[in-house]
Design a protein around this motif. Structure first.
Motif, short mmCIF file in Angstrom:
data_model
loop_
_atom_site.label_atom_id
_atom_site.label_comp_id
_atom_site.label_asym_id
_atom_site.label_seq_id
_atom_site.Cartn_x
_atom_site.Cartn_y
_atom_site.Cartn_z
N VAL A 194 0.87 -1.17 0.01
CA VAL A 194 -0.24 0.06 0.18
C VAL A 194 0.98 1.36 -0.14
CG1 VAL A 194 -1.55 1.38 1.29
CG2 VAL A 194 -2.02 -1.09 1.06
N LYS A 195 1.98 1.31 0.64
CA LYS A 195 2.76 2.24 0.89
C LYS A 195 3.48 2.70 -0.41
CE LYS A 195 3.99 1.71 5.81
NZ LYS A 195 4.76 1.29 7.01
N LYS A 196 3.81 1.40 -1.25
CA LYS A 196 4.63 1.82 -2.43
C LYS A 196 3.56 1.89 -3.48
CE LYS A 196 8.45 -1.26 -1.11
NZ LYS A 196 9.19 -2.33 -1.33
N ASN A 197 2.53 1.46 -3.45
CA ASN A 197 1.45 1.49 -4.64
C ASN A 197 0.03 2.18 -4.15
OD1 ASN A 197 3.14 -0.08 -6.61
ND2 ASN A 197 3.13 -1.64 -4.70
N PRO A 198 0.02 3.28 -3.64
CA PRO A 198 -1.28 3.85 -3.12
C PRO A 198 -2.23 3.83 -4.26
CG PRO A 198 0.56 5.71 -3.20
CD PRO A 198 1.21 4.37 -3.50
N ALA A 199 -1.86 4.42 -5.62
CA ALA A 199 -3.10 4.60 -6.57
C ALA A 199 -3.57 3.40 -6.99
CB ALA A 199 -2.15 5.26 -7.62
N ILE A 200 -2.47 2.29 -7.02
CA ILE A 200 -3.03 0.96 -7.32
C ILE A 200 -3.96 0.25 -6.28
CG2 ILE A 200 -2.39 -1.57 -7.86
CD1 ILE A 200 0.03 -0.48 -9.19
N SER A 201 -3.42 0.42 -5.07
CA SER A 201 -4.36 -0.18 -3.70
C SER A 201 -5.57 0.63 -3.79
CB SER A 201 -3.51 0.12 -2.59
OG SER A 201 -2.44 -0.37 -2.66
N MET A 202 -5.62 2.04 -4.09
CA MET A 202 -7.05 2.58 -3.89
C MET A 202 -7.71 2.27 -4.98
SD MET A 202 -8.58 5.30 -2.38
CE MET A 202 -10.18 5.89 -2.83
N TYR A 203 -7.55 2.15 -6.26
CA TYR A 203 -8.37 1.80 -7.17
C TYR A 203 -8.89 0.35 -7.06
CZ TYR A 203 -10.24 0.13 -11.77
OH TYR A 203 -10.94 -0.11 -12.84
N GLY A 239 -10.35 4.62 1.63
CA GLY A 239 -9.40 5.55 2.11
C GLY A 239 -9.29 5.45 3.37
N VAL A 240 -10.23 5.11 4.18
CA VAL A 240 -10.13 4.85 5.66
C VAL A 240 -9.39 3.57 6.00
CG1 VAL A 240 -11.26 4.39 7.86
CG2 VAL A 240 -12.28 6.11 6.33
N ILE A 241 -9.59 2.57 5.34
CA ILE A 241 -8.87 1.02 5.47
C ILE A 241 -7.48 1.25 4.98
CG2 ILE A 241 -8.77 -1.26 4.56
CD1 ILE A 241 -11.95 -1.07 3.98
N LEU A 242 -7.25 1.91 3.85
CA LEU A 242 -5.76 2.07 3.56
C LEU A 242 -5.09 2.98 4.42
CD1 LEU A 242 -6.16 2.11 -0.39
CD2 LEU A 242 -5.60 0.22 1.00
N THR A 243 -5.49 4.02 4.92
CA THR A 243 -4.99 4.84 5.76
C THR A 243 -4.51 3.99 7.23
OG1 THR A 243 -5.97 6.77 4.67
CG2 THR A 243 -5.00 7.01 7.21
N MET A 244 -5.34 3.20 7.62
CA MET A 244 -5.05 2.35 8.71
C MET A 244 -3.86 1.58 8.48
SD MET A 244 -6.80 2.88 11.58
CE MET A 244 -6.60 1.29 12.15
N ILE A 245 -4.19 0.70 7.24
CA ILE A 245 -3.04 -0.14 6.73
C ILE A 245 -1.57 0.49 6.61
CG2 ILE A 245 -1.98 -1.71 4.99
CD1 ILE A 245 -5.27 -2.43 4.62
N ALA A 246 -1.60 1.73 6.02
CA ALA A 246 -0.15 2.37 5.75
C ALA A 246 0.17 3.07 7.04
CB ALA A 246 -0.54 3.33 4.58
N SER A 247 -0.62 3.85 7.90
CA SER A 247 -0.14 4.62 8.76
C SER A 247 -0.68 4.35 10.22
CB SER A 247 0.11 5.93 8.44
OG SER A 247 -1.24 6.36 8.05
N GLY A 248 -1.62 3.43 10.22
CA GLY A 248 -2.07 3.16 11.54
C GLY A 248 -3.36 4.20 11.95
N LYS A 249 -3.43 4.01 13.50
CA LYS A 249 -4.50 5.20 14.17
C LYS A 249 -4.03 6.32 13.94
CE LYS A 249 -6.39 1.71 17.12
NZ LYS A 249 -6.82 1.22 18.79
N ALA A 250 -2.58 6.86 13.86
CA ALA A 250 -2.08 7.86 14.14
C ALA A 250 -2.25 8.53 12.71
CB ALA A 250 -0.63 8.06 14.31
N GLY A 251 -2.35 8.00 11.60
CA GLY A 251 -2.47 8.63 10.46
C GLY A 251 -3.94 8.80 10.08
N LEU A 252 -4.62 7.92 10.69
CA LEU A 252 -6.14 8.11 10.43
C LEU A 252 -6.80 9.34 11.17
CD1 LEU A 252 -8.44 6.45 9.18
CD2 LEU A 252 -8.84 5.45 11.19
N ARG A 253 -6.13 9.55 12.51
CA ARG A 253 -6.35 10.80 13.43
C ARG A 253 -5.87 12.06 12.39
NH1 ARG A 253 -4.93 8.36 17.53
NH2 ARG A 253 -2.78 9.05 17.51
#
Length: 283
Positions: free
Chosen positions: A8-17, A54-68
């Motif tokens: 997810v971190k390396k491929n945000p666009a592919i992961s999002m789509y 967006g919420v799911i991938l943010t949690m995966i990539a940067s955890g609760k801190a990123g979601l906050r």
């Protein structure tokens, strides 16, 4: 789980789509199969697939801190009255101009006889803000994807990438009639693939450039992105639902010209003369 996070971190666009499409088409499948009606809540859930992704991938990539941090950007509101005015009302003259230009394409005209009373404007906007456009999509496109793409590319290239992903996400609406005009009508009139390509190039990419311009000039305010997206509600009040293709074709001309002017005036690097583009780099 670490492998998924790294991907997810390396491929945000592919992961999002991929995930947004799975969630969206997955929810649309019962409608396509005729198991549930088009006016069911299933369609609404599918419309939320971008923000849910967006919420799911943010949690995966940067955890609760990123979601906050992402939700903190919903509280950025001190951005200047000019940006508020643009986000709220800019689409009205664009769409009205599109209706006028529509007359040049297929003979449509500027007919405001169907515009409802003024008191309907605010309730419809609130409904769009709370139920549909803002919460439905913006946690994905501007909340998760855009700042991560901008960490790798300039604002213009990032807008093009986000616009392509965002446009492809709309593919099902060109194939089946989901009461989301005029996507299906365009697909029927000009073919699904040509309509989708034209839609991405002349509609989604220019529109995404304007979103990026607003986003980078308002300190990454997701609130303004919500408002700008929700201002599409005004469009529905002005459109003659019996004649949709002409106004959309006219609108694409207007928004493409405006996007070109924005890039020319503000520069491709940040789409801003005073601010650096907003980026997120997941550790």
């Amino acid at each position: 789980m670490e492998e998924i996070s790294n991907f997810v971190k390396k491929n945000p666009a592919i992961s999002m789509y991929v995930l947004a499409s799975i969630l969206g088409v997955g929810m649309l499948s019962p409608i396509i199969a005729g198991v549930v009606p088009k006016d069911s809540i299933v369609l609404l859930i599918a419309a939320y697939s971008a923000s849910l992704t967006g919420v799911i991938l943010t949690m995966i990539a940067s955890g609760k801190a990123g979601l906050r941090k992402m939700f903190d950007r919903l509280r950025i509101w001190r951005v200047g009255i000019g940006w508020w005015a643009f986000a709220l009302f800019a689409l009205v003259p664009m769409y009205l101009g599109g209706m006028v230009l529509g007359n040049l394409f297929i003979g449509s005209s500027l007919d405001l006889s169907h515009v409802p009373p003024l008191y309907m404007f605010i309730p419809l906007f609130i409904m769009k803000f709370l139920v549909d456009a803002g919460f439905g999509e913006e946690l994905g496109w501007r909340g998760f994807l855009l700042p991560r793409i901008q960490a790798r590319h300039n604002a213009l290239v990032s807008s093009i990438i986000v616009g392509i992903v965002w446009g492809l996400w709309h593919l099902p609406f060109f194939i089946i009639d989901l009461d989301f005009p005029p996507y299906y009508e365009l697909g029927q009139a000009y073919g699904v693939i040509p309509s989708l390509i034209g839609y991405i190039i002349f509609f989604m990419i220019p529109w995404t450039i304007l979103y990026t311009w607003v986003y980078n000039n308002t300190k990454g305010s997701l609130l303004l992105a919500f408002v700008f997206h929700s201002s599409q509600a005004w469009f529905g009040l002005f459109l003659d639902t019996d004649n949709l293709i002409g106004p959309y074709l006219g609108y694409t001309v207007i928004i493409t010209i405006i996007a070109i002017v924005v890039v020319w005036v503000y520069g491709a690097k940040n789409l801003s003369r005073n601010n650096e583009r907003i980026i997120i780099q997941d550790a």
